[in-house]
Scaffold this active site. Structure first.
Site, PDB file in Angstrom:
ATOM      1  N   LEU A  74       0.827  -1.203   0.000  1.00  0.00           N
ATOM      2  CA  LEU A  74       0.000   0.000   0.000  1.00  0.00           C
ATOM      3  C   LEU A  74       0.862   1.254   0.000  1.00  0.00           C
ATOM      4  CD1 LEU A  74      -2.746  -0.988   2.607  1.00  0.00           C
ATOM      5  CD2 LEU A  74      -3.006  -0.862   0.130  1.00  0.00           C
ATOM      6  N   ASP A 113       0.120  15.039  11.888  1.00  0.00           N
ATOM      7  CA  ASP A 113       0.266  14.826  10.446  1.00  0.00           C
ATOM      8  C   ASP A 113      -1.096  14.757   9.758  1.00  0.00           C
ATOM      9  OD1 ASP A 113       1.744  14.623   8.126  1.00  0.00           O
ATOM     10  OD2 ASP A 113       2.044  12.460   8.272  1.00  0.00           O
ATOM     11  N   GLY A 161       7.687   4.171   3.227  1.00  0.00           N
ATOM     12  CA  GLY A 161       8.305   5.411   3.659  1.00  0.00           C
ATOM     13  C   GLY A 161       9.691   5.157   4.205  1.00  0.00           C
TER      14      GLY A 161
END
Length: 324
Positions: free
Chosen positions: A33, A156, A36
């Site tokens: 998916l 975030d 990072g």
């Protein structure tokens, strides 16, 4: 973890490297998916349940170098698991299903939320209308209240981290990997700068996130969805002011909503909304039922996941939420 070869359905071992395809003999990764600096996220299925429901595997796989950096990353990953267990009780936050170490790697298993992110909605449907933005605020403010009530700053909030759940169209706040547990003694202590720069409040950029920093990020998210313009283009640093109205391209925004958005993204912290309750008071005044004169406080009703033999924590009466 080191081989991303795509195997046919029904395989128990990777045809390329020979590794077991099921994590702890239970979770079968189907596809990536995202990836990072500190890990990968996989769409997976839970083979231990008859319906084989989808779930999400988050794998700690740091790319950074240096012992201190790796230790900090591992600490953040562990903290994310702890927060998800706490916050996942809310119906609009993914539930933590498992957290463990396998083959010297950390993993957490999370509820899969089927739906599009607000970024995907923007790409597919174009700029949001005023009604869509007011609905977004009504939907997300109770979630953010729940997060802040548990002394967590998300840090975030952005369109990519808000998913509209396909089953009921509710907005779900995801990705608590950057969130910070607030300690009474650490509110003014400089810490690690985490978050997406375009949506980051000034104080957060200096390593001093506050609850109001999340409100700022939420406000910038709304401005971006209204204009489809990069947040960096919506602020004029030479004049030290937001110029988002110049990028509306005919999209009508009332003075009432404009006032709310302007205060959400106020760069001077003391002039910004200080709490979710303050935002809701204005939102309710403009878009909801009239506030009861005998009870002028905004009321926020949280929706908590109901589990067998579990009683959700009581919600203070002044924060019951009556959404119109």
């Amino acid at each position: 973890p080191d081989c991303l070869h795509i195997n046919p359905e029904g395989c128990n071992f990777c045809q390329k490297c020979g590794s077991k395809l099921r994590l702890v003999e239970r979770y079968y990764a189907k596809s990536i998916l995202g990836q990072g600096g500190f890990g990968r996220t996989f769409l997976a299925v839970d083979d231990f349940k008859p319906s084989k429901p989808p779930c999400v595997i988050k794998q700690f796989l740091p790319q950074a170098q240096g012992t201190a950096t790796l230790e900090k990353a591992a600490q953040l990953f562990d903290q994310e698991a702890q927060r998800l267990e706490l916050l996942g009780k809310h119906s609009q936050i993914p539930e933590l299903l498992a957290y463990f170490t396998a083959d010297n790697r950390q993993y957490l298993i999370q509820e899969f939320i089927e739906g599009d992110t607000l970024q995907q909605e923007l790409d597919n449907q174009g700029a949001f209308s005023e009604n869509q933005i007011s609905s977004l605020l009504k939907d997300l403010l109770p979630v953010l209240y729940f997060v802040h009530k548990h002394k967590v700053i998300h840090r975030d909030i952005k369109p990519e981290n808000i998913i509209r759940r396909a089953s009921d169209n509710k907005l779900v706040l995801v990705d608590f990997g950057a969130s910070k547990q607030v300690q009474r003694t650490s509110m003014s202590v400089t810490g690690t700068v985490i978050g997406s720069a375009a949506y980051c409040a000034p104080e957060q950029a200096m390593g001093k996130p506050q609850y109001g920093s999340d409100l700022y990020s939420l406000g910038v998210t709304c401005l971006y969805l209204l204009t489809q313009a990069s947040p960096s283009d919506l602020y004029d640093p030479l004049e030290a002011q937001w110029v988002w109205r110049e990028h509306l391209n005919g999209n009508h925004v009332s003075d009432k909503l404009g006032e709310i958005l302007d205060r959400l993204v106020e760069t001077v912290f003391k002039k910004r909304y200080q709490s979710v309750a303050e935002v809701w008071a204005h939102l309710r005044r403009y878009y909801g039922k009239q506030t009861n004169p005998t009870n002028p406080q905004p009321v926020i009703q949280e929706t908590v996941k109901q589990t067998p033999n579990t009683t959700p924590p009581a919600v203070p009466q002044k924060f019951k939420f009556d959404i119109v």
